[in-house]
Design an enzyme around this catalytic site. Structure first.
Site, short mmCIF file in Angstrom:
data_model
loop_
_atom_site.label_atom_id
_atom_site.label_comp_id
_atom_site.label_asym_id
_atom_site.label_seq_id
_atom_site.Cartn_x
_atom_site.Cartn_y
_atom_site.Cartn_z
N ASN A 64 0.88 -1.25 0.11
CA ASN A 64 -0.16 0.06 0.05
C ASN A 64 0.85 1.34 -0.11
O ASN A 64 2.17 1.28 0.10
CB ASN A 64 -0.75 -0.09 1.18
CG ASN A 64 -1.77 -0.88 1.38
OD1 ASN A 64 -2.52 -1.35 0.18
ND2 ASN A 64 -2.09 -1.83 2.27
N CYS A 73 -5.22 -8.47 -3.79
CA CYS A 73 -5.66 -7.29 -4.72
C CYS A 73 -6.13 -7.80 -6.06
O CYS A 73 -5.27 -8.20 -6.71
CB CYS A 73 -4.47 -6.26 -5.09
SG CYS A 73 -5.00 -4.81 -5.65
N HIS A 150 -12.72 -6.50 4.98
CA HIS A 150 -13.97 -5.65 4.41
C HIS A 150 -15.09 -5.50 5.30
O HIS A 150 -15.37 -6.42 5.97
CB HIS A 150 -14.19 -5.86 2.98
CG HIS A 150 -13.24 -6.03 1.88
ND1 HIS A 150 -12.91 -4.80 1.16
CD2 HIS A 150 -12.09 -6.83 1.63
CE1 HIS A 150 -12.14 -5.01 0.45
NE2 HIS A 150 -11.47 -6.04 0.63
N ASN A 181 -11.06 -2.40 5.06
CA ASN A 181 -11.25 -1.63 3.86
C ASN A 181 -12.78 -1.46 4.08
O ASN A 181 -13.66 -2.15 4.49
CB ASN A 181 -10.98 -2.47 2.79
CG ASN A 181 -9.68 -2.92 2.33
OD1 ASN A 181 -8.90 -2.16 1.77
ND2 ASN A 181 -9.39 -4.10 2.89
N GLU A 199 -9.92 2.36 0.85
CA GLU A 199 -8.69 1.01 0.98
C GLU A 199 -8.02 1.29 2.09
O GLU A 199 -7.48 2.38 2.39
CB GLU A 199 -8.09 0.89 -0.30
CG GLU A 199 -9.03 0.22 -1.25
CD GLU A 199 -8.04 -0.35 -2.58
OE1 GLU A 199 -7.28 -1.04 -2.13
OE2 GLU A 199 -8.20 -0.08 -3.87
N ARG A 200 -7.82 0.32 2.62
CA ARG A 200 -6.98 0.24 4.05
C ARG A 200 -5.62 0.55 3.59
O ARG A 200 -4.89 -0.03 2.40
CB ARG A 200 -7.00 -1.26 4.59
CG ARG A 200 -6.05 -1.46 5.61
CD ARG A 200 -6.05 -2.83 6.14
NE ARG A 200 -5.64 -3.75 5.31
CZ ARG A 200 -5.36 -5.00 5.56
NH1 ARG A 200 -5.63 -5.42 6.77
NH2 ARG A 200 -5.07 -5.85 4.46
N CYS A 208 -11.53 -1.58 -6.46
CA CYS A 208 -11.05 -2.20 -5.58
C CYS A 208 -11.76 -3.59 -5.86
O CYS A 208 -12.91 -3.91 -5.60
CB CYS A 208 -11.35 -1.85 -4.15
SG CYS A 208 -10.76 -2.89 -3.00
N GLY A 209 -10.93 -4.58 -6.31
CA GLY A 209 -11.34 -5.93 -6.69
C GLY A 209 -11.96 -6.69 -5.60
O GLY A 209 -12.82 -7.24 -5.55
N THR A 210 -11.17 -6.83 -4.43
CA THR A 210 -11.35 -7.32 -3.52
C THR A 210 -12.68 -6.80 -2.78
O THR A 210 -13.72 -7.60 -2.13
CB THR A 210 -10.38 -7.90 -2.29
OG1 THR A 210 -9.87 -6.26 -1.83
CG2 THR A 210 -9.13 -8.44 -2.88
N GLY A 211 -12.71 -5.77 -2.69
CA GLY A 211 -13.91 -4.86 -2.35
C GLY A 211 -15.39 -5.34 -2.94
O GLY A 211 -16.48 -5.40 -2.22
#
Length: 264
Positions: A64, A73, A150, A181, A199-200, A208-211
């Site tokens: 990050n 990510c 998240h 996040n 994002e954290r 944000c893909g994981t978000g």
């Protein structure tokens, strides 16, 4: 000595990618912060280092802008997969992800969401589908781990939430021992969600893909969406779907902005 890098992005979520598969490359926090600086460095949402892996085609290390290291990510995984030809296995701190070429870009099998309070992790036990907590007007979120922790708030209009101020407050709340996040989502219909993400360690990002995956998982858990949905972020759309094994896949665009060199 100049070191080569690639600047890539997935739906506006941008990365400086370094290839350290042949020659090791140290990335202490101070160096990461300098390179990620948008005024004095390359500038990026995350800095990515590709390293050798004994379990997959490559190990992807994710940093990050504040110098901290992230476990996963999704957008960066699509970029690295494209560099490897599209079809690839990519190891991260969050696990091994499988990628394939798709008409809309690259598809990643992101694995299964984790909902246990200790898996997020939270500071103490509670219902992660409907957390009895609130920050200002944001209340009763869901929590999901998709390689990263998240928290997801479902609201009437994601665009009016002051995420610039509430994002850092929630990220650093003591209820999240590893920070978190912050996702603000509006369900438009059963196949479409509008999303903004803090994002954290990075702040507001265009995507944000994981978000997106975590938000879809939380919405499915609450019965708000069908087994696939378009997640519209400020930088573009991602297609998130439930896989046959109960996991989540993510499909989205990949672009190369430029190639460059920097003096480390």
């Amino acid at each position: 000595m100049a070191t080569a890098f690639l600047k890539m992005h997935g739906a506006g979520n941008d990365f400086a990618i370094f290839d350290a598969r042949q020659v090791a490359l140290a990335m202490p926090p101070e160096r990461v912060r300098r390179l990620a600086d948008r005024h004095r460095g390359i500038g990026c949402d995350q800095l990515i280092v590709m390293e050798p892996s004994t379990r997959a085609d490559v190990f992807m290390r994710i940093f990050n802008p504040d110098g901290s290291e992230s476990g996963a990510c999704g957008n960066a995984t699509r970029c690295v997969a494209r560099l490897l030809g599209g079809a690839a296995t990519i190891e991260t701190r969050g696990g091994i992800l499988t990628a394939a070429n798709a008409e809309q870009g690259v598809t990643i099998d992101m694995g299964s969401p984790r909902f246990g309070w200790e898996e997020i992790p939270l500071a103490y036990a509670m219902d992660t589908a409907d957390m009895p907590v609130a920050w200002s007007e944001l209340e009763r979120p869901s929590a999901v781990n998709m390689g990263n922790p998240h928290v997801i708030f479902f609201v009437a209009d994601a665009n009016v939430v002051p995420l610039e101020s509430l994002g850092p407050e929630i990220e650093h709340d003591l209820i999240f021992p590893e920070r978190v996040n912050v996702n603000i989502a509006t369900v438009l219909n059963r196949s479409h969600i509008r999303l903004r993400v803090w994002e954290r360690g990075a702040g507001l990002t265009l995507a944000c893909g994981t978000g997106a995956c975590a938000t879809f998982a939380a919405a499915r858990r609450r019965g708000l969406v069908d087994d696939s949905a378009t997640i519209s972020l400020p930088g573009g759309d991602l297609i998130i779907a439930e896989t046959a094994g109960g996991g989540i896949s993510m499909t989205g665009p990949v672009s190369t902005a430029y190639r460059g060199e920097t003096d480390l």
